[in-house]
Design an enzyme around this catalytic site. Structure first.
Site, mmCIF file in Angstrom:
data_model
loop_
_atom_site.group_PDB
_atom_site.id
_atom_site.type_symbol
_atom_site.label_atom_id
_atom_site.label_comp_id
_atom_site.label_asym_id
_atom_site.label_seq_id
_atom_site.Cartn_x
_atom_site.Cartn_y
_atom_site.Cartn_z
ATOM 1 N N ARG A 34 -12.558 11.044 47.394
ATOM 2 C CA ARG A 34 -13.943 11.060 46.901
ATOM 3 C C ARG A 34 -14.100 10.104 45.724
ATOM 4 O O ARG A 34 -15.075 9.351 45.631
ATOM 5 C CB ARG A 34 -14.330 12.473 46.450
ATOM 6 N N ASP A 144 -23.270 29.240 42.064
ATOM 7 C CA ASP A 144 -22.425 28.081 42.295
ATOM 8 C C ASP A 144 -23.014 26.912 41.512
ATOM 9 O O ASP A 144 -24.229 26.863 41.276
ATOM 10 C CB ASP A 144 -22.334 27.733 43.779
#
Length: 275
Positions: A34, A144
């Site tokens: 990533r 989250d």
């Protein structure tokens, strides 16, 4: 990015982002792929140049922090934990709550990703516990730090493989098939509140009968931060309340106020006398 460069990046990130680079041992390749894509998008050549950018740019540090979040989630993950919650742990908690005159089971799923964990609890409560405790309702806060994951959670539709560990009879009762996906029926979404929050910065107030903090804080966060967060988690647990951690996690050294609730399983009970 070579593996050595990946390790160098994670060693830099650890003190700057409050992370524990050892926690990335199994997933560092995924994280660094990533980061490599991010460096290419920025036109940054080489790790040294990217580290210079990180030192100078707080916004890029926030991007790196997001890139370091690893999400592996499915329904009924670590089935032994949910089996123990179904019987005997949550019935014991509910009986104690009923004796205090309570009628709500309050749960927090910290790091809920795309919703598999909180929805597992919702199904478990409605199909496994509510028949025995019809006077109780469920209130579940799911948090989250990733807003895109929460959007998927609110949608409540999943591919069949992510439900393979959920009892088949529960899948049949709780989900409808829609365009190749299994979507949670509306009644199993009642009482759920999804919030975009990073537990390092903010936590719901509670108090809760059960907190699930699995494969986030006690894997990826630095040990001093783990101890700080554990203290704040304990403050939000009712006496006798339950904390679930990840199957491969251990509580930070110096942790007090908790005892194991189900043998070697990662389930802990807040001691009644803990302040």
């Amino acid at each position: 990015m070579t593996d050595a460069e990946c390790l160098e990046l994670l060693r830099w990130a650890a003190p700057h982002l409050g992370l524990r680079y050892e926690g990335f041992r199994r997933v560092r390749g995924q994280v660094c792929k990533r980061v490599g894509r991010r460096m290419k998008a920025l036109g940054v050549r080489g790790l040294a140049a990217y580290l210079q950018r990180l030192e100078a740019d707080p916004a890029e540090r926030a991007v790196l922090d997001a890139l370091c979040r690893v999400t592996i989630s499915r329904f009924y993950r670590d089935h032994g934990v949910f089996d123990a919650l179904l019987e005997p742990l949550l019935p014991s908690v509910l009986e104690a709550a009923r004796a205090r005159g309570e009628t709500t089971l309050r749960v927090w799923s910290a790091g809920c990703a795309s919703g598999e964990e909180p929805y597992t609890l919702a199904v478990l409560f409605r199909l496994g516990l509510a028949p025995r405790f019809p006077d109780f309702r469920l209130e579940l806060v799911a948090t989250d730090a990733d807003a895109s994951l929460l959007e998927r959670a609110r949608r409540g539709c999943y591919r069949r493989p992510t439900l393979r560990e959920l009892p088949a009879a529960w899948v049949e009762r709780a989900f409808d098939t829609r365009e190749g996906e299994l979507c949670l029926r509306p009644e199993y979404r009642e009482g759920l509140d999804f919030r975009c929050e990073d537990l390092r910065q903010r936590m719901p107030e509670g108090p809760f009968h059960l907190v699930l903090c699995r494969n986030v804080a006690f894997t990826y966060f630095a040990r001093p931060l783990q101890l700080e967060l554990l203290g704040r988690l304990l403050e939000r647990l009712v006496p006798g309340g339950l904390l679930a951690t990840g199957a491969h996690e251990s509580l930070p050294e110096g942790a007090t106020g908790l005892v194991r609730a189900a043998g070697a399983l990662p389930l802990f009970r807040r001691e009644m006398s803990h302040p």
